[in-house]
Design a protein around this motif. Sequence first.
Motif, mmCIF file in Angstrom:
data_model
loop_
_atom_site.group_PDB
_atom_site.id
_atom_site.type_symbol
_atom_site.label_atom_id
_atom_site.label_comp_id
_atom_site.label_asym_id
_atom_site.label_seq_id
_atom_site.Cartn_x
_atom_site.Cartn_y
_atom_site.Cartn_z
ATOM 1 N N PRO A 1 0.828 -1.212 0.000
ATOM 2 C CA PRO A 1 0.000 0.000 0.000
ATOM 3 C C PRO A 1 0.861 1.260 0.000
ATOM 4 C CG PRO A 1 -0.447 -1.361 1.934
ATOM 5 C CD PRO A 1 0.606 -2.029 1.163
ATOM 6 N N LYS A 2 0.315 2.320 -0.571
ATOM 7 C CA LYS A 2 1.062 3.584 -0.671
ATOM 8 C C LYS A 2 1.329 4.196 0.691
ATOM 9 C CE LYS A 2 -0.656 4.605 -5.268
ATOM 10 N NZ LYS A 2 -1.477 5.485 -6.093
ATOM 11 N N GLU A 3 0.483 3.878 1.690
ATOM 12 C CA GLU A 3 0.662 4.456 3.021
ATOM 13 C C GLU A 3 1.942 3.967 3.676
ATOM 14 O OE1 GLU A 3 -2.235 2.734 2.300
ATOM 15 O OE2 GLU A 3 -3.424 4.484 1.778
ATOM 16 N N ASN B 1 4.768 3.409 2.128
ATOM 17 C CA ASN B 1 5.950 3.858 1.406
ATOM 18 C C ASN B 1 6.643 4.956 2.201
ATOM 19 O OD1 ASN B 1 7.891 4.572 -0.410
ATOM 20 N ND2 ASN B 1 6.492 4.794 -2.138
ATOM 21 N N GLN C 1 8.985 9.673 0.047
ATOM 22 C CA GLN C 1 7.947 10.626 -0.319
ATOM 23 C C GLN C 1 8.362 11.362 -1.576
ATOM 24 O OE1 GLN C 1 7.190 13.143 2.977
ATOM 25 N NE2 GLN C 1 6.415 11.507 4.267
#
Length: 167
Positions: free
Chosen positions: A112-114, A116, A119
């Motif tokens: 999931p992108k959360e 990662n 940034q």
Amino acid sequence: MAGMGRGRGRGQMTFNIEAIGFGKGDALPPTALQPPPLFPPRENLPLPLQTGEETDYQVALKQEFRLAMKSLPYFLKIETKKKDIVRYSDKYHSKGAGDLASEWVPDWRRLPKELNILQKSRKAKNVKLKGVHDKMAKKVKPVDKTEILKTLEIFVTTMTFEPLKGF
């Protein structure tokens, strides 16, 4: 005097022999000369193990899967205590899977992108927002401030205020 004990008379049994099923003066059962059987005979026999190429293949797959799971960085190992004494052979021991965890780079397309931690720069997002803002500005028509003030005055004059009772 030796062997007399404390009490008078002959020795008494500590339990009631008649409760077991023997009366006074009856002969005791004969002693067992053979040991009892270790296990009772089995009524239901277990099924025989399956053998063949298919089961061998499944066992090999299972073993391979277990080893693959243990080699992943998600597998937590018990930390071993460092020894106070440095031995000559310590530097020749191979590194374990725990050292591979620091070198592991996740595939962020599968996560999931959360999660990662990397940034992206915010400048790229602001450029996109500026383009969206320009499009929105073109769609909205400019309104005179005098017109807005007139509508507000009309709204305020039409409202009636009643004083609150009890104050």
